[in-house]
Design a protein around this motif. Structure first.
Motif, PDB file in Angstrom:
ATOM      1  N   ILE A 197      -7.542  -4.579  -0.107  1.00 54.40           N
ATOM      2  CA  ILE A 197      -6.530  -4.346  -0.575  1.00 54.40           C
ATOM      3  C   ILE A 197      -6.125  -4.308  -2.572  1.00 54.40           C
ATOM      4  N   GLN A 211      -0.175  -8.291  -7.449  1.00 54.00           N
ATOM      5  CA  GLN A 211      -0.038  -7.855  -6.290  1.00 54.00           C
ATOM      6  C   GLN A 211      -0.591  -7.929  -4.662  1.00 54.00           C
ATOM      7  N   SER A 264       0.758  -8.766  -1.224  1.00 51.17           N
ATOM      8  CA  SER A 264      -0.024  -7.636   0.345  1.00 51.17           C
ATOM      9  C   SER A 264      -0.573  -8.053   1.749  1.00 51.17           C
TER      10      SER A 264
END
Length: 194
Positions: free
Chosen positions: A170, A189, A193
């Motif tokens: 990721i 982030q 995710s």
């Protein structure tokens, strides 16, 4: 040159095995990965690499041709001996070694006992072109950006109980779209995710 051994595992430790081949016991240095695939008293097949030195003839065994190939690449680097190569193969999976080399992450290699900053850099410089086939990522997804940011973010996520394997891919995707990202934003982030 002894290319492989097939015989019974007479003795087994995390760092070596003694393989009984028709009544002759071969002392074979092995990695932890190979050790875990063997069991005492059972039949074993090992790919081997023989190393001749002035003071010794050494024999190293591997459960796969791939592991033997990476071992030979590692010992081709100036300053990396057979023992250091086995410790590397015991400490990190082959794709992890390859990804560390391809992504210029000397920090990961330095975590391995006996690998200092200079040796880690030398491994990266000497093996960058040769490690792609051992990586678990494709060439276009390899990121040569500031890996310090990625490393810090992954460490922070590990503290939170999120596995490095899960967050690693990721992180690569996020860094690819925003190479200037900072650690805090990257962590946020990645968490979004997952």
């Amino acid at each position: 040159m002894i290319n492989f051994l097939r015989g019974k595992v007479h003795e087994l430790t995390p760092t070596y095995a003694i393989i009984d081949v028709n009544g002759i016991g071969y002392y074979v240095g092995i990695s932890l990965q190979t050790s875990q695939k063997l069991s005492q008293g059972n039949e074993a097949f090992l790919y081997t690499q023989q190393i001749f030195r002035e003071d010794a003839q050494l024999l190293f065994g591997f459960s796969t041709p791939r592991e033997k190939e990476v071992f030979n690449l590692l010992i081709s680097v100036n300053g990396v001996g057979a023992v250091s190569a086995l410790i590397l193969l015991s400490s990190l999976d082959i794709p992890d070694i390859a990804n560390a080399v391809l992504n210029n992450q000397s920090v990961i290699l330095q975590k391995v006992k006996g690998i200092g900053a200079k040796t880690a850099e030398r491994i990266i410089v000497d093996l960058r072109d040769k490690m792609l086939k051992f990586s678990d990522t494709t060439e276009d997804s390899l990121s040569f950006v500031d890996n310090k940011v990625k490393e810090e973010a992954l460490s922070a996520l590990e503290v939170l109980g999120i596995s490095r394997k899960m967050s690693d891919k990721i992180a690569d995707k996020i860094i690819k779209t925003d190479p200037e990202i900072n650690v805090e934003t990257l962590v946020k982030q990645i968490l979004k995710s997952i």
